[in-house]
Write an enzyme that holds these catalytic residues in place. Sequence first.
Site, short mmCIF file in Angstrom:
data_model
loop_
_atom_site.label_atom_id
_atom_site.label_comp_id
_atom_site.label_asym_id
_atom_site.label_seq_id
_atom_site.Cartn_x
_atom_site.Cartn_y
_atom_site.Cartn_z
N HIS A 427 2.55 -38.48 1.81
CA HIS A 427 3.71 -37.59 1.90
C HIS A 427 4.12 -37.10 0.52
O HIS A 427 4.35 -35.90 0.31
CB HIS A 427 4.88 -38.34 2.57
CG HIS A 427 6.14 -37.52 2.66
ND1 HIS A 427 7.09 -37.53 1.66
CD2 HIS A 427 6.59 -36.67 3.61
CE1 HIS A 427 8.08 -36.72 2.00
NE2 HIS A 427 7.79 -36.19 3.19
N ARG A 534 6.09 -25.64 8.02
CA ARG A 534 6.42 -26.91 8.67
C ARG A 534 7.92 -26.95 8.91
O ARG A 534 8.70 -27.27 8.01
CB ARG A 534 5.96 -28.07 7.78
CG ARG A 534 4.45 -28.16 7.66
CD ARG A 534 4.01 -29.00 6.49
NE ARG A 534 4.26 -28.31 5.23
CZ ARG A 534 3.56 -28.50 4.11
NH1 ARG A 534 2.57 -29.36 4.09
NH2 ARG A 534 3.86 -27.85 3.00
N ARG A 590 4.71 -23.55 12.49
CA ARG A 590 4.36 -24.73 13.27
C ARG A 590 5.64 -25.33 13.85
O ARG A 590 6.59 -25.61 13.13
CB ARG A 590 3.66 -25.78 12.39
CG ARG A 590 3.19 -27.00 13.18
CD ARG A 590 2.51 -28.02 12.28
NE ARG A 590 3.48 -28.77 11.47
CZ ARG A 590 3.14 -29.71 10.59
NH1 ARG A 590 1.86 -29.99 10.39
NH2 ARG A 590 4.06 -30.35 9.90
N CYS A 803 -5.67 -25.30 7.23
CA CYS A 803 -4.34 -25.31 6.63
C CYS A 803 -3.97 -26.68 6.07
O CYS A 803 -2.83 -26.91 5.69
CB CYS A 803 -3.28 -24.85 7.61
SG CYS A 803 -3.07 -25.94 9.03
#
Length: 846
Positions: A427, A534, A590, A803
Amino acid sequence: MLKNLTFKAFTEITKTATITVDQHGGRAKCLQRLVRLDMPVPTTVALSFDTVRQIAQGKMTDVDAILDFFGETPLVSVRPSAEGADWGGPGAILNIGMNERRHAVMVQRRGEDAANAIYLRFIHTYAVQVAHLDADLFPAVRNPLRSDVAEALRIYELETDEPFPEDPAEQLAGVLRSMARAWEGTSARLLRKARGAPENAGLGLVVQRMALGVGADESGSGVMQFINSTTGRAQITGRYMSQSQGRDALADKHAAIFLTRDPRGHSLEELAPGIFDQLVGLGELARAKLREEMQIEFVIQEGELCVIDAVRVARTARANVEIAVGLAVDRIITREEALLRVPPRSLNELMHWQVNPEAVRDVLLSAIGASPGAAVGKLVFSSTRAQALAAQGEACILVKRETSPDDVRGMHAAHGVLTAKGGMSSHAAVIARGLGVPCVVGAGHIIIDRRARAMRLPDGRLFEEGTVVTLDGSAGEVLAGEAEMLEPALGEAFQTLLGWADEIRDIGVRVNADTPQDARIARTFKAEGIGLCRTEHMFFDDDRLTVMREMIFADAPEDRADALRQLLPMQREDFTRLFEIMEGLPVCIRLFDPPLHEFLPADRQGVVDLANALGRPVSDVQARIDSMTEFNPMLGLRGVRLGITVPEIYEMQAQAIFEAVIALAEAGTEVVPEIMLPLVSAQREVEILQSRIEQVAAKVRAERGAIFNYKLGVMVETPRAALKAHAIAELCSFMSFGTNDLTQMTYGLSRDDAGRFMQTYVQQGVFKEDPFHYLDKEGVGELLQIGAQRGRKANPRIVLSICGEHGGTADSIAFARDAGFNYVSCSPFRVPVARLAGAHAVLTRR
């Protein structure tokens, strides 16, 4: 027959001699090019790779025949000539042939001081590099006397039980044997392998007549180059030192003088203006004919110039871009060659602050460089503290064991991020690259004490909050204090190079952008749209986080819908701003992906605060949190699974997207949004959500009296989705392959934890490279090819893309192009890298 064998073993470097890089090395070939340019190069003989291998095996070549090229009283040097300029090799040995007889003659011709200095230098070098004696036995003497020479000879004989060799042939044989065997040694093999040399890399050697650099008239040695190694801009740099040899001028800057006139001291330009002008002319000639910026090593021998060697100027990545573009603009090389001379990954150095490569580095710790660039700041151990310091205008380095989505605001505020856990696709790494924030991960040897707000290193040193450090995300290091920095270099050469790349590449480059700031950076770097937005990152602001938690704790669908209605205008504004910034370029959104528990507090105080905000008992709140706990949340209720079981979230997001599209249409900009479903693994998932999204679209069209279009696609992140691409593609306009999760699921590896052992796996050859850093073409790559082929067969018009973070690496982009993908999408600061890599993919396959 013997003459023919001798010719093959060694060859005089002349204009017409057969000298090749793959048989004699780069230095030998460069010297031949200098000879062809009529530069004053002393007589030189090149030994082939095969000859040097035989010498290492104990089969000495005919050294007397080599010395015949240099007259009755030879005095020569030997230098290595590897095929690759950066592969290293043994150090040069000068003044071979010095003995008592030659010393006596030199005393008569050049004086005792010069003769003593040259003889003593050779004794020391031979003793250490050939006889392998301890260098401490031979202390440096600035102005040696005859007695110093005698003492060095005495020590040599004492340590080796034999007199110092007088015969030049014996000396040369010893030097050649020592250098050949040094190249074959274990340490040398490991070193050159680390520099990219093949296992069987060969070494050539060049034997050259000595230009002494000492004498009664002006004599000395120096190096000159014509560009600045850091910036790449035109600038004569180097040093010259009278009465010196080799590269002494660089080693002893106190005794050396400048090349050009300088108020700080004497210069060669003033001392020997004719020689200076001659060198400048040779530099211009080398640039034009060798098609490269060269550093010239030269010797002045009693007023006469000799060119000993010329090497490609060492340079930073920013200088390399400046040089390549400059050579192409001057039509010395083509634009295509200029593009190929710049490795795509090296552009990272130009887009971020960097530690000056010439600065002193006090390294505190080393780990994984996960996001390039460097930053100076105070250590902080919480996102809250990072935001507080940013509000005060102070730079900070955020240190965490690992980051989570609720650290994103702290990462925004910080100038650099350091984590104890994680790898290249953790992350912290992914978000930091998207933000353009330097990041070092996987520093598992540090101990973080959040309560004491400090970190402890393995050696016991404690660094408390507020300590100033420099974080180097390119090198994967943390340095003590404030290091000397270099600014980003996004000037004319950078823009020119990328413009040339865009003219050649035939694969699209989009950006992974979640915020308006990301989108603006992407436009600056000329991304061709957003390939991945996102949306979950939009929900962590304080006002939105509260609403999200209310939605999570709602007991009925209508209550969830009521809570989400509060988020609708915020989401609509988010999408409107992105569409406005991208000005009609494609935007792929997304829908919500992470598990809901990521929005819930993990500590006791957070639970208490949430209970107060919701007006619920602490026990009820804790029970709900406990009920949502998953053993493996990355494989649990997230992505499309959440969209099916909690449909209100996707319906709200779809409505926000469509209303933003209408707002843009009213302002005169037509937008066709791309809506992407994450973590799909079955055709039926797409069918269910396709129907629900179309219902929302119909409702918005009816309520607003508007006409708009949209595209629906999926993110292929599971192996099953790749294998069933033919069924899924029938319902889609596009398929975007998320290589981060796809790699994780294919390998059965946690991308957040793999960094702890990945280095061992790579070192032992289990994996060639870290698959989260470099795309695994054999395993994950095969799934990509299967998915692309099956998807396109079922739907020839489908748009294919990558992606994941691999979308910003050169080898992945070449792979994607070969596999027929339409575009790649990567973090904002990787867009220039991808643009250049796309051009490389075309040029290297022509």
